[in-house]
Design a protein around this motif. Structure first.
Motif, PDB file in Angstrom:
ATOM      1  N   VAL A  39     -42.364  29.073  -6.182  1.00 47.22           N
ATOM      2  CA  VAL A  39     -41.973  27.763  -5.674  1.00 47.22           C
ATOM      3  C   VAL A  39     -40.804  27.907  -4.710  1.00 47.22           C
ATOM      4  CG1 VAL A  39     -41.151  25.456  -6.290  1.00 47.22           C
ATOM      5  CG2 VAL A  39     -42.711  26.680  -7.821  1.00 47.22           C
ATOM      6  N   LYS A  40     -40.882  27.221  -3.572  1.00 47.05           N
ATOM      7  CA  LYS A  40     -39.790  27.160  -2.589  1.00 47.05           C
ATOM      8  C   LYS A  40     -39.390  25.705  -2.418  1.00 47.05           C
ATOM      9  CE  LYS A  40     -37.218  28.978   0.808  1.00 47.05           C
ATOM     10  NZ  LYS A  40     -36.521  27.776   1.289  1.00 47.05           N
ATOM     11  N   LYS A  41     -38.093  25.390  -2.711  1.00 50.37           N
ATOM     12  CA  LYS A  41     -37.573  24.031  -2.575  1.00 50.37           C
ATOM     13  C   LYS A  41     -36.324  24.064  -1.709  1.00 50.37           C
ATOM     14  CE  LYS A  41     -39.186  21.949  -6.942  1.00 50.37           C
ATOM     15  NZ  LYS A  41     -39.691  20.640  -6.528  1.00 50.37           N
ATOM     16  N   ASP A  42     -36.293  23.206  -0.685  1.00 50.95           N
ATOM     17  CA  ASP A  42     -35.119  23.039   0.168  1.00 50.95           C
ATOM     18  C   ASP A  42     -34.568  21.636  -0.048  1.00 50.95           C
ATOM     19  OD1 ASP A  42     -35.362  25.605   1.376  1.00 50.95           O
ATOM     20  OD2 ASP A  42     -36.944  24.818   2.671  1.00 50.95           O
ATOM     21  N   LEU A  43     -33.260  21.540  -0.384  1.00 50.06           N
ATOM     22  CA  LEU A  43     -32.624  20.280  -0.717  1.00 50.06           C
ATOM     23  C   LEU A  43     -31.623  19.891   0.373  1.00 50.06           C
ATOM     24  CD1 LEU A  43     -33.632  21.602  -3.436  1.00 50.06           C
ATOM     25  CD2 LEU A  43     -31.821  20.322  -4.564  1.00 50.06           C
ATOM     26  N   THR A  44     -31.672  18.637   0.812  1.00 49.27           N
ATOM     27  CA  THR A  44     -30.716  18.120   1.785  1.00 49.27           C
ATOM     28  C   THR A  44     -30.293  16.718   1.371  1.00 49.27           C
ATOM     29  OG1 THR A  44     -32.502  17.278   3.190  1.00 49.27           O
ATOM     30  CG2 THR A  44     -31.620  19.461   3.726  1.00 49.27           C
ATOM     31  N   ASP A  45     -29.052  16.356   1.728  1.00 53.04           N
ATOM     32  CA  ASP A  45     -28.558  15.021   1.439  1.00 53.04           C
ATOM     33  C   ASP A  45     -29.363  13.997   2.245  1.00 53.04           C
ATOM     34  OD1 ASP A  45     -26.037  13.469   0.218  1.00 53.04           O
ATOM     35  OD2 ASP A  45     -26.522  12.651   2.196  1.00 53.04           O
ATOM     36  N   ALA A  46     -29.829  12.937   1.568  1.00 51.33           N
ATOM     37  CA  ALA A  46     -30.707  11.968   2.226  1.00 51.33           C
ATOM     38  C   ALA A  46     -29.984  11.156   3.288  1.00 51.33           C
ATOM     39  CB  ALA A  46     -31.317  11.041   1.185  1.00 51.33           C
ATOM     40  N   ILE A  47     -28.637  11.040   3.235  1.00 47.63           N
ATOM     41  CA  ILE A  47     -27.894  10.240   4.204  1.00 47.63           C
ATOM     42  C   ILE A  47     -27.324  11.101   5.323  1.00 47.63           C
ATOM     43  CG2 ILE A  47     -25.923   8.712   4.536  1.00 47.63           C
ATOM     44  CD1 ILE A  47     -26.355   7.689   1.703  1.00 47.63           C
ATOM     45  N   SER A  48     -26.583  12.150   4.948  1.00 48.23           N
ATOM     46  CA  SER A  48     -25.904  12.968   5.965  1.00 48.23           C
ATOM     47  C   SER A  48     -26.765  14.098   6.501  1.00 48.23           C
ATOM     48  CB  SER A  48     -24.621  13.553   5.373  1.00 48.23           C
ATOM     49  OG  SER A  48     -24.932  14.488   4.345  1.00 48.23           O
ATOM     50  N   GLY A  49     -27.795  14.490   5.758  1.00 47.98           N
ATOM     51  CA  GLY A  49     -28.608  15.633   6.139  1.00 47.98           C
ATOM     52  C   GLY A  49     -27.973  16.967   5.811  1.00 47.98           C
ATOM     53  N   ALA A  50     -26.837  16.955   5.088  1.00 47.17           N
ATOM     54  CA  ALA A  50     -26.148  18.192   4.726  1.00 47.17           C
ATOM     55  C   ALA A  50     -27.004  19.037   3.789  1.00 47.17           C
ATOM     56  CB  ALA A  50     -24.816  17.871   4.060  1.00 47.17           C
ATOM     57  N   ASN A  51     -26.881  20.342   3.918  1.00 46.78           N
ATOM     58  CA  ASN A  51     -27.623  21.274   3.078  1.00 46.78           C
ATOM     59  C   ASN A  51     -27.119  21.205   1.644  1.00 46.78           C
ATOM     60  OD1 ASN A  51     -29.063  23.407   1.997  1.00 46.78           O
ATOM     61  ND2 ASN A  51     -27.721  24.974   2.893  1.00 46.78           N
ATOM     62  N   ASP A  52     -28.008  20.885   0.701  1.00 45.42           N
ATOM     63  CA  ASP A  52     -27.656  20.839  -0.721  1.00 45.42           C
ATOM     64  C   ASP A  52     -28.170  22.049  -1.489  1.00 45.42           C
ATOM     65  OD1 ASP A  52     -26.206  18.505  -0.629  1.00 45.42           O
ATOM     66  OD2 ASP A  52     -27.928  17.218  -1.033  1.00 45.42           O
ATOM     67  N   GLY A  53     -28.713  23.048  -0.770  1.00 46.45           N
ATOM     68  CA  GLY A  53     -29.154  24.269  -1.423  1.00 46.45           C
ATOM     69  C   GLY A  53     -30.643  24.514  -1.295  1.00 46.45           C
ATOM     70  N   SER A  54     -31.043  25.760  -1.447  1.00 46.00           N
ATOM     71  CA  SER A  54     -32.449  26.163  -1.427  1.00 46.00           C
ATOM     72  C   SER A  54     -32.723  27.052  -2.631  1.00 46.00           C
ATOM     73  CB  SER A  54     -32.783  26.915  -0.139  1.00 46.00           C
ATOM     74  OG  SER A  54     -32.652  26.080   0.979  1.00 46.00           O
ATOM     75  N   LEU A  55     -33.925  26.929  -3.181  1.00 47.08           N
ATOM     76  CA  LEU A  55     -34.322  27.718  -4.336  1.00 47.08           C
ATOM     77  C   LEU A  55     -35.666  28.375  -4.089  1.00 47.08           C
ATOM     78  CD1 LEU A  55     -33.234  24.679  -5.582  1.00 47.08           C
ATOM     79  CD2 LEU A  55     -33.053  26.159  -7.578  1.00 47.08           C
ATOM     80  N   SER A  56     -35.780  29.626  -4.487  1.00 46.58           N
ATOM     81  CA  SER A  56     -37.051  30.348  -4.535  1.00 46.58           C
ATOM     82  C   SER A  56     -37.200  30.841  -5.968  1.00 46.58           C
ATOM     83  CB  SER A  56     -37.068  31.513  -3.548  1.00 46.58           C
ATOM     84  OG  SER A  56     -37.009  31.048  -2.220  1.00 46.58           O
ATOM     85  N   ILE A  57     -38.050  30.183  -6.737  1.00 49.25           N
ATOM     86  CA  ILE A  57     -38.171  30.447  -8.161  1.00 49.25           C
ATOM     87  C   ILE A  57     -39.632  30.697  -8.523  1.00 49.25           C
ATOM     88  CG2 ILE A  57     -36.076  29.268  -8.913  1.00 49.25           C
ATOM     89  CD1 ILE A  57     -37.618  26.718  -9.209  1.00 49.25           C
ATOM     90  N   ASN A  58     -39.850  31.344  -9.660  1.00 49.10           N
ATOM     91  CA  ASN A  58     -41.220  31.658 -10.071  1.00 49.10           C
ATOM     92  C   ASN A  58     -41.328  31.665 -11.581  1.00 49.10           C
ATOM     93  OD1 ASN A  58     -40.913  34.672 -11.049  1.00 49.10           O
ATOM     94  ND2 ASN A  58     -39.815  34.519  -9.099  1.00 49.10           N
ATOM     95  N   SER A  59     -42.547  31.536 -12.058  1.00 45.09           N
ATOM     96  CA  SER A  59     -42.821  31.561 -13.493  1.00 45.09           C
ATOM     97  C   SER A  59     -44.326  31.652 -13.704  1.00 45.09           C
ATOM     98  CB  SER A  59     -42.248  30.310 -14.165  1.00 45.09           C
ATOM     99  OG  SER A  59     -42.373  30.375 -15.580  1.00 45.09           O
TER     100      SER A  59
END
Length: 218
Positions: A39-59
């Protein structure tokens, strides 16, 4: 009498051997599967667009499928539904607010797809594509505060695989699938506050399984 003795014996006719029919993929099936999920998830703030982190996880994942096929000559057309449970879990420190940690969990994955395949007797190669659904849980927290979100989101999937019929009623398969869930805003609520994070997500999986086929064979 001498003329009769010189005649050759009449020919003996034997019935031609019956050829075993080729395997037919026509029919319906139900089965189970296990595999791995990335799984690849990219997180950004919905108002400012600031980067809230990215995750590459598996299971792992495990579940079942049900479907039906119809064979025309060497081509096989079908429809299939899948449902799998998983426990993909990961977290990342928020680059925009270092005191915050963002956590995501993927609980389940489902799809309904059409399939088109080409059969070499008991081996079937196929491609598939259709709609997809997943169940996600989110958590944003500090040492003392926490806000959560939960969502069932939709997307699309494409895949490719191969299946072999061991008997007229038992088949085994291996396949690769790609899922794209686009970008969606997730609403968080809790003691950490009310806010929204945009989540862009893709998934890749490899799984294998068995199917029990019923109806349609010779």
């Amino acid at each position: 009498m001498a003329a009769d003795l010189s005649r050759p014996p009449p020919p003996v006719y034997t019935k031609a051997p019956v050829m075993a029919p080729l395997f037919s993929w026509t029919g319906c099936y139900i089965g189970g599967n296990v595999g791995g999920l990335w799984v690849k998830k990219d997180l950004t703030d919905a108002i400012s667009g600031a980067n809230d982190g990215s995750l590459s996880i598996n299971s792992w994942l495990a579940g079942g499928q049900v479907g039906c096929n119809y064979q025309v000559s060497t081509w096989v057309f079908g429809v299939q539904g899948d449902f799998d449970w998983t426990n993909v879990d990961g977290s990342v420190a928020d680059p925009a607010f270092l005191a915050e940690t963002n956590e995501v969990k993927v609980k389940s994955l489902a799809s309904v797809t059409g399939r088109v395949g080409y059969a070499w007797d008991r081996f079937l190669g196929y491609v598939k594509g259709g709609g997809a659904w997943e169940k996600d849980d989110y958590r944003a927290f500090t040492t003392t505060l926490v806000s959560t979100a939960s969502d069932t989101r939709t997307g699309w999937t494409i895949g490719v695989g191969g299946e072999y019929a061991f008997t007229d009623w038992l088949t085994g398969f291996v396949e690769y699938d790609h899922y794209d869930f686009g970008t969606k805003s997730e609403a968080f609520t809790g003691t950490f506050g009310t806010f929204a994070i945009n989540v862009k997500e893709t998934k890749d999986l490899v799984k294998g399984g068995i199917n029990f086929k019923f109806g349609g064979w010779h």
